[in-house]
Write a protein that holds these residues in place. Structure first.
Motif, PDB file in Angstrom:
ATOM      1  N   VAL A   1       3.853   0.010  -0.989  1.00  0.00           N
ATOM      2  CA  VAL A   1       2.640   0.798  -0.815  1.00  0.00           C
ATOM      3  C   VAL A   1       2.734   2.156  -1.493  1.00  0.00           C
ATOM      4  O   VAL A   1       1.887   2.532  -2.269  1.00  0.00           O
ATOM      5  CB  VAL A   1       2.310   0.970   0.681  1.00  0.00           C
ATOM      6  N   ASP A   2       3.787   2.913  -1.236  1.00  0.00           N
ATOM      7  CA  ASP A   2       3.865   4.238  -1.818  1.00  0.00           C
ATOM      8  C   ASP A   2       5.057   4.317  -2.766  1.00  0.00           C
ATOM      9  O   ASP A   2       6.194   4.501  -2.341  1.00  0.00           O
ATOM     10  CB  ASP A   2       3.964   5.303  -0.734  1.00  0.00           C
ATOM     11  N   ARG A   3       4.755   4.156  -4.034  1.00  0.00           N
ATOM     12  CA  ARG A   3       5.848   4.132  -4.994  1.00  0.00           C
ATOM     13  C   ARG A   3       6.502   5.503  -5.136  1.00  0.00           C
ATOM     14  O   ARG A   3       7.659   5.605  -5.544  1.00  0.00           O
ATOM     15  CB  ARG A   3       5.341   3.621  -6.349  1.00  0.00           C
ATOM     16  N   VAL A   4       5.735   6.558  -4.832  1.00  0.00           N
ATOM     17  CA  VAL A   4       6.333   7.900  -4.931  1.00  0.00           C
ATOM     18  C   VAL A   4       7.444   8.062  -3.900  1.00  0.00           C
ATOM     19  O   VAL A   4       8.500   8.637  -4.174  1.00  0.00           O
ATOM     20  CB  VAL A   4       5.254   8.988  -4.761  1.00  0.00           C
ATOM     21  N   GLN A   5       7.217   7.492  -2.697  1.00  0.00           N
ATOM     22  CA  GLN A   5       8.271   7.525  -1.676  1.00  0.00           C
ATOM     23  C   GLN A   5       9.529   6.812  -2.176  1.00  0.00           C
ATOM     24  O   GLN A   5      10.643   7.314  -2.052  1.00  0.00           O
ATOM     25  CB  GLN A   5       7.800   6.837  -0.392  1.00  0.00           C
ATOM     26  N   THR A   6       9.303   5.615  -2.749  1.00  0.00           N
ATOM     27  CA  THR A   6      10.432   4.862  -3.297  1.00  0.00           C
ATOM     28  C   THR A   6      11.149   5.687  -4.352  1.00  0.00           C
ATOM     29  O   THR A   6      12.383   5.723  -4.399  1.00  0.00           O
ATOM     30  CB  THR A   6       9.929   3.556  -3.942  1.00  0.00           C
ATOM     31  N   ALA A   7      10.368   6.358  -5.191  1.00  0.00           N
ATOM     32  CA  ALA A   7      10.955   7.156  -6.267  1.00  0.00           C
ATOM     33  C   ALA A   7      11.807   8.294  -5.709  1.00  0.00           C
ATOM     34  O   ALA A   7      12.857   8.625  -6.257  1.00  0.00           O
ATOM     35  CB  ALA A   7       9.855   7.711  -7.165  1.00  0.00           C
ATOM     36  N   ARG A   8      11.356   8.867  -4.598  1.00  0.00           N
ATOM     37  CA  ARG A   8      12.123   9.967  -4.004  1.00  0.00           C
ATOM     38  C   ARG A   8      13.465   9.455  -3.472  1.00  0.00           C
ATOM     39  O   ARG A   8      14.484  10.123  -3.565  1.00  0.00           O
ATOM     40  CB  ARG A   8      11.341  10.628  -2.876  1.00  0.00           C
ATOM     41  N   ARG A   9      13.439   8.245  -2.906  1.00  0.00           N
ATOM     42  CA  ARG A   9      14.709   7.663  -2.462  1.00  0.00           C
ATOM     43  C   ARG A   9      15.600   7.370  -3.654  1.00  0.00           C
ATOM     44  O   ARG A   9      16.809   7.572  -3.613  1.00  0.00           O
ATOM     45  CB  ARG A   9      14.449   6.385  -1.652  1.00  0.00           C
ATOM     46  N   LEU A  10      14.962   6.941  -4.741  1.00  0.00           N
ATOM     47  CA  LEU A  10      15.729   6.651  -5.952  1.00  0.00           C
ATOM     48  C   LEU A  10      16.432   7.914  -6.461  1.00  0.00           C
ATOM     49  O   LEU A  10      17.537   7.843  -7.006  1.00  0.00           O
ATOM     50  CB  LEU A  10      14.796   6.087  -7.023  1.00  0.00           C
ATOM     51  N   THR A  11      15.786   9.061  -6.276  1.00  0.00           N
ATOM     52  CA  THR A  11      16.390  10.320  -6.717  1.00  0.00           C
ATOM     53  C   THR A  11      17.778  10.498  -6.112  1.00  0.00           C
ATOM     54  O   THR A  11      18.731  10.871  -6.805  1.00  0.00           O
ATOM     55  CB  THR A  11      15.493  11.506  -6.307  1.00  0.00           C
ATOM     56  N   VAL A  12      17.882  10.194  -4.821  1.00  0.00           N
ATOM     57  CA  VAL A  12      19.171  10.335  -4.139  1.00  0.00           C
ATOM     58  C   VAL A  12      20.197   9.389  -4.748  1.00  0.00           C
ATOM     59  O   VAL A  12      21.332   9.781  -5.063  1.00  0.00           O
ATOM     60  CB  VAL A  12      19.006  10.049  -2.623  1.00  0.00           C
ATOM     61  N   VAL A  13      19.767   8.134  -4.941  1.00  0.00           N
ATOM     62  CA  VAL A  13      20.677   7.141  -5.511  1.00  0.00           C
ATOM     63  C   VAL A  13      21.152   7.582  -6.893  1.00  0.00           C
ATOM     64  O   VAL A  13      22.346   7.516  -7.219  1.00  0.00           O
ATOM     65  CB  VAL A  13      19.974   5.764  -5.611  1.00  0.00           C
ATOM     66  N   LEU A  14      20.204   8.068  -7.714  1.00  0.00           N
ATOM     67  CA  LEU A  14      20.551   8.470  -9.080  1.00  0.00           C
ATOM     68  C   LEU A  14      21.511   9.657  -9.081  1.00  0.00           C
ATOM     69  O   LEU A  14      22.426   9.737  -9.900  1.00  0.00           O
ATOM     70  CB  LEU A  14      19.290   8.810  -9.865  1.00  0.00           C
ATOM     71  N   ALA A  15      21.291  10.578  -8.140  1.00  0.00           N
ATOM     72  CA  ALA A  15      22.187  11.739  -8.068  1.00  0.00           C
ATOM     73  C   ALA A  15      23.611  11.287  -7.750  1.00  0.00           C
ATOM     74  O   ALA A  15      24.582  11.743  -8.371  1.00  0.00           O
ATOM     75  CB  ALA A  15      21.680  12.723  -7.016  1.00  0.00           C
ATOM     76  N   LEU A  16      23.727  10.360  -6.792  1.00  0.00           N
ATOM     77  CA  LEU A  16      25.051   9.832  -6.446  1.00  0.00           C
ATOM     78  C   LEU A  16      25.682   9.130  -7.644  1.00  0.00           C
ATOM     79  O   LEU A  16      26.859   9.320  -7.953  1.00  0.00           O
ATOM     80  CB  LEU A  16      24.942   8.855  -5.273  1.00  0.00           C
ATOM     81  N   LEU A  17      24.861   8.345  -8.340  1.00  0.00           N
ATOM     82  CA  LEU A  17      25.341   7.619  -9.504  1.00  0.00           C
ATOM     83  C   LEU A  17      25.886   8.577 -10.556  1.00  0.00           C
ATOM     84  O   LEU A  17      26.943   8.347 -11.153  1.00  0.00           O
ATOM     85  CB  LEU A  17      24.189   6.801 -10.088  1.00  0.00           C
ATOM     86  N   LEU A  18      25.165   9.684 -10.754  1.00  0.00           N
ATOM     87  CA  LEU A  18      25.602  10.667 -11.748  1.00  0.00           C
ATOM     88  C   LEU A  18      26.970  11.241 -11.373  1.00  0.00           C
ATOM     89  O   LEU A  18      27.844  11.399 -12.226  1.00  0.00           O
ATOM     90  CB  LEU A  18      24.566  11.791 -11.871  1.00  0.00           C
ATOM     91  N   VAL A  19      27.143  11.505 -10.072  1.00  0.00           N
ATOM     92  CA  VAL A  19      28.429  12.038  -9.618  1.00  0.00           C
ATOM     93  C   VAL A  19      29.543  11.037  -9.897  1.00  0.00           C
ATOM     94  O   VAL A  19      30.598  11.376 -10.450  1.00  0.00           O
ATOM     95  CB  VAL A  19      28.365  12.386  -8.111  1.00  0.00           C
ATOM     96  N   VAL A  20      29.280   9.775  -9.543  1.00  0.00           N
ATOM     97  CA  VAL A  20      30.309   8.741  -9.736  1.00  0.00           C
ATOM     98  C   VAL A  20      30.682   8.620 -11.214  1.00  0.00           C
ATOM     99  O   VAL A  20      31.861   8.659 -11.591  1.00  0.00           O
ATOM    100  CB  VAL A  20      29.803   7.375  -9.200  1.00  0.00           C
ATOM    101  N   VAL A  21      29.657   8.501 -12.072  1.00  0.00           N
ATOM    102  CA  VAL A  21      29.916   8.347 -13.505  1.00  0.00           C
ATOM    103  C   VAL A  21      30.649   9.574 -14.047  1.00  0.00           C
ATOM    104  O   VAL A  21      31.557   9.454 -14.880  1.00  0.00           O
ATOM    105  CB  VAL A  21      28.595   8.109 -14.268  1.00  0.00           C
TER     106      VAL A  21
END
Ligand SMILES: Nc1ncnc2c1ncn2[C@@H]1O[C@H](COP(=O)(O)OP(=O)(O)OP(=O)(O)O)[C@@H](O)[C@H]1O
Ligand SMILES: [Mg+2]
Lengths: 260, 358
Positions: free
Chosen positions: B15-35
Motif C-alpha cells: 500500500v505505501d511504498r514510501v514506508q517500504t522505502a524508508r525501511r529499505l534505507t535502514v537496510v541499505l545503511a547497514l549494507l554500506l557498513v558491512v561492505v
C-alpha cells in the motif's frame, strides 16, 4: 474569481484580446466555444500557468502577487492532458495532490477522493497502465484531494478544470458533473471548460461562450445557448430545443445535421 | 477472493511504498557498513582488519606497515568510493527527475564529459592563474573547474533537449553525444599541449579509477559532495511534482524554476567533484535509481537518500571487484561499472521502446 482586460500573447500571436471574466463561488461556471477559441488559454492565464496582462483576482487577492504554495492552498487545476513520467500508482498520484493542499494532515482524503470517482479498486494500479478515462478520473481525484473541503475558514476553494469529462463514458460524465455540482453547492467555486453543450445546459449556473479570443456571450445556459448565438459561435447552423416543463435547452445532432 | 478480484488486471503493490522505502534505507545503511568493513580488510598486502582492531583495543602499537596500508591507502580509498558512489547515484536520480526520463544520466548525456573538460583545463592551464589564486584554491581548483564544466554542460543540455517542460529522449541523447564529441576535441587539444608531468596526471585521472585516492583528494571532494547530498533531499517534493509536468507541478504549489535551477546546480556540483577526483566512472547514476524505482517506486523523497546509500555501496563493491579480479594488478573501476551498467541501460531502453513507442 475576477479577470479584467486579460491579454495573452503566445509566440507572436495575441490569443486573448482583453476579455473580462467573472465566476462566483457556489456556482459552476462553464467556458464553452469552438476549438482554438482560447478556452484553455484563458484557464491557463487564470491559474498563473502562462503570463497574461490584466487584473486577476481570486477571493479578492491579486493572483500575480500570490506564491505558488499560496495558490495551491486555495485552488486545484486539471489540465487538458497530464502525463506522468515515472511509474507512480494511482494512489500515489492522488497523494501528490493531497499533500500539496491545506488538508495534507487530514488522513483518508486520497482514498475518499478515489471512491468519489469510482476508483476504489484502482489505488495500487500503475497510472500509466490505466485507460484514458481512468487516467482522467485519477487526475480529477488528485484535484479533489488537494482542495477537498469546498470552504476553508469562510473562504471558498476553487477547482479549475479543462474538459474534465472529455474521455469519460456517459455514466461517469454524470458522476463527475454531479460531484462538481455538489462541490459548488457546498460553497466551492468550479470553473470548467466544456465541449458538451447538453451537459453544460444541465449543470452550469453560468456560461461563458468564447470565440476568437473574445467573449461572444455570457449568462445563464438559457440565455447563451440559443440558435443564433451558437450558430454564430460554431460557424454551423445549430438548433436548440427547449422541452416545456424544465426549460433546459438541449441539442440533438440529428436535428442539426445538414441544416442549412 | 472472488473471481473478479482474482482476474483484476494490474500488479498489486504494497500500500505505501514510501514506508517500504524508508525501511529499505535502514537496510541499505547497514549494507554500506558491512561492505565498507570488508573493503577495509581486503587488499593486496594481506593486512587484515580484525588483528588491527584487536591490537588497537588492547593498546598495542600498530606496525608501520599496517598503519600505512589502513590509514593512508585503504581508508581514503574507501571514503572516496563512498563519496563518489553517492554523488553519482544522486546526480543520476536528480537528472532523471529533472528531465522526466529514466535514461538521463550525467555520464551518458555528457555532463561528466563537461566536468572532465573543466578538470583537464585546470590541470593543464591551472598554472597560468595568478599565483595567489592558485594558492587560495589549492587542491580545490580541479573540483571547482569540474563543477563549472558540469554546470555549463547541464544548462546547455537542458536548453537544447527540453522544450516547454518536455524532454525528447532522442534530442537528449544526441545532444549528449554532440557535447561529448566537442569536449573530446577540446580535451585532445589540451592533452597535446600538456607537458610530461601533466600528461601523467591526465592519464591517471582519465581512466576512471579510485586508485589514486589520497587524503588530499578526499578533502577536495568531500565538502562539495556532502553539501550537494545534504541539499538533494529537499528537492524530493519538487521533483515528484515535476513528474506530472511543469504546469501541474506549479499548480501543486512548487516553485518550478527554483527546483530546476537548484537541481542543475546540485547535479553539477556532485558530478563535478566526483569526476575531478575519480575520472569518468559511468552507469552508477543509471543503475542505482532504476533498481530503487523497481523496488520501492519513484517517490523522490525516498529515492534520493536511498540512491546515495546504494550508490556508495555499489561503488565500494565494484572497487573491491576491480582490485581482486586480476590481482595483484588492478582493473579500472569504470570497466566494472560499465559491465554492470550498460546492460541495465539497454534493458530500460528496450522496455521503454515497447511500452512508450520511444
Ligand atoms: N504555445 C502556443 N503558441 C502559440 N499559439 C498557441 C499556443 N497554444 C495555443 N495556441 C493557439 O491559441 C489558440 C487558442 O488555443 P486554446 O488551447 O486556448 O484553444 P481551446 O479553446 O482550448 O481549444 P480546444 O477546444 O481545441 O481545446 C489556438 O489558435 C492555438 O493555436
Ligand atoms: Mg483546450
Amino acid at each position: 474569481m475576477i479577470g479584467k482586460e486579460i491579454h495573452v500573447t503566445l509566440g507572436r500571436r495575441e490569443i486573448l484580446h482583453g476579455l473580462d471574466f467573472a465566476a462566483q463561488d457556489g456556482r459552476i461556471t462553464a467556458i464553452v466555444g469552438p476549438n482554438g477559441s482560447g478556452k484553455s488559454t484563458l484557464l491557463k492565464a487564470m491559474t498563473g500557468e502562462i503570463a497574461a496582462t490584466g487584473q486577476m483576482e481570486l477571493n479578492g487577492r491579486d493572483i500575480a502577487r500570490m506564491q505558488p504554495w499560496e495558490l495551491a492552498s486555495v485552488r486545484a487545476v486539471q489540465s487538458q492532458s497530464t502525463t506522468v513520467a515515472f511509474p507512480f500508482t494511482v494512489l500515489e498520484v492522488v497523494r501528490l495532490g493531497h499533500s500539496a493542499g491545506p488538508w495534507a494532515s487530514e488522513p483518508g482524503i486520497p482514498e475518499a477522493a478515489l471512491a468519489r470517482l469510482g476508483l476504489e479498486g484502482y489505488a495500487q494500479r500503475f497510472y500509466h497502465e490505466l485507460s484514458g478515462g481512468e487516467q482522467q478520473r485519477t487526475q480529477l481525484a488528485r484535484v479533489l484531494a488537494q482542495v477537498w473541503h469546498p470552504v476553508q475558514d469562510d473562504t471558498p476553494s476553487w477547482v479549475f478544470l479543462d474538459e474534465p469529462v472529455s474521455s469519460l463514458d456517459i455514466g461517469h460524465q454524470f458522476v463527475v458533473m454531479d460531484l462538481l455540482a455538489d462541490y459548488a453547492a457546498r460553497g466551492g467555486g468550479v470553473i470548467t471548460v466544456m465541449h458538451d453543450l447538453n451537459l453544460t445546459a444541465i449543470y452550469a449556473d453560468h456560461v461563458v461562450l468564447m470565440k476568437d479570443g473574445q467573449v461572444l456571450a455570457r449568462g445563464t445556459p438559457a440565455q447563451v445557448l440559443t440558435d443564433a448565438t451558437l450558430s454564430q459561435a460554431y460557424d454551423h447552423p445549430l438548433r436548440v430545443n427547449r422541452p416545456a416543463p424544465s426549460g433546459v435547452p438541449y441539442l440533438l445532432p440529428q436535428a442539426c445535421r445538414g441544416a442549412g | 477472493m472472488s473471481i473478479a478480484e482474482g482476474l483484476a488486471p494490474g500488479r498489486v503493490r504494497p500500500v505505501d511504498r514510501v514506508q517500504t522505502a524508508r525501511r529499505l534505507t535502514v537496510v541499505l545503511a547497514l549494507l554500506l557498513v558491512v561492505v565498507s568493513v570488508i573493503s577495509l580488510s581486503s587488499g593486496a598486502t594481506g593486512t587484515a582488519l580484525w588483528p588491527v582492531i584487536r591490537a588497537l583495543a588492547t593498546g598495542q602499537e600498530l606496525s608501520a606497515l599496517d598503519r600505512i596500508v589502513l590509514v593512508d591507502i585503504r581508508l581514503p580509498r574507501l571514503i572516496l568510493g563512498v563519496l563518489v558512489g553517492a554523488a553519482l547515484a544522486v546526480s543520476g536520480a536528480l537528472m532523471q527527475g529533472l528531465f522526466r526520463n529514466p535514461l538521463a544520466d550525467p555520464g551518458i548525456v555528457g555532463v561528466s564529459a563537461g566536468a572532465g573538460l573543466g578538470a583537464i583545463l585546470a590541470i593543464v592551464l591551472g598554472g597560468l592563474l595568478p599565483l595567489a589564486l592558485q594558492e587560495a584554491l589549492g587542491s580545490y581548483i580541479i573540483s571547482i573547474a569540474a563543477f563549472v564544466g558540469g554546470w555549463v554542460s547541464t544548462v546547455l543540455l537542458y536548453r537544447v533537449a527540453t522544450h516547454g517542460g518536455r524532454t525528447s529522449v532522442a534530442t537528449m541523447l544526441l545532444a549528449g553525444i554532440a557535447l561529448a564529441a566537442l569536449v573530446g576535441a577540446f580535451s585532445g587539444v589540451l592533452v597535446y599541449m600538456a607537458d610530461d608531468a601533466q600528461l601523467r596526471d591526465l592519464t591517471f585521472w582519465g581512466m576512471g579509477s579510485l586508485a589514486g585516492a589520497t587524503w588530499t583528494k578526499v578533502l577536495a571532494a568531500a565538502p562539495i559532495i556532502l553539501l550537494a547530498l545534504a541539499v538533494a533531499p529537499s528537492l524530493g517534493r519538487g521533483l515528484n511534482g515535476l513528474a506530472l509536468g511543469e504546469a501541474t507541478a506549479m499548480h501543486l504549489g512548487i516553485s518550478v524554476q527554483r527546483v530546476k535551477r537548484l537541481a542543475i546546480l546540485v547535479v553539477a556540483a556532485a558530478t563535478g567533484a566526483a569526476v575531478a577526483v575519480s575520472g569518468g566512472i559511468g552507469f552508477i547514476g543509471i543503475v542505482v535509481p532504476h533498481l530503487l524505482r523497481l523496488a520501492t517506486g519513484p517517490d523522490h523523497r525516498a529515492l534520493l537518500p536511498n540512491a546515495a546509500l546504494l550508490g556508495a555501496t555499489l561503488l565500494v563493491g565494484a572497487d573491491m571487484i576491480s582490485r581482486s579480479i586480476v590481482a595483484p594488478a588492478e582493473l579500472p573501476i569504470g570497466i566494472v561499472t560499465a559491465v554492470i551498467g550498460a546492460p541495465v541501460f539497454l534493458a530500460i531502453l528496450l522496455r521503454r521502446r515497447t511500452t512508450l513507442g520511444l
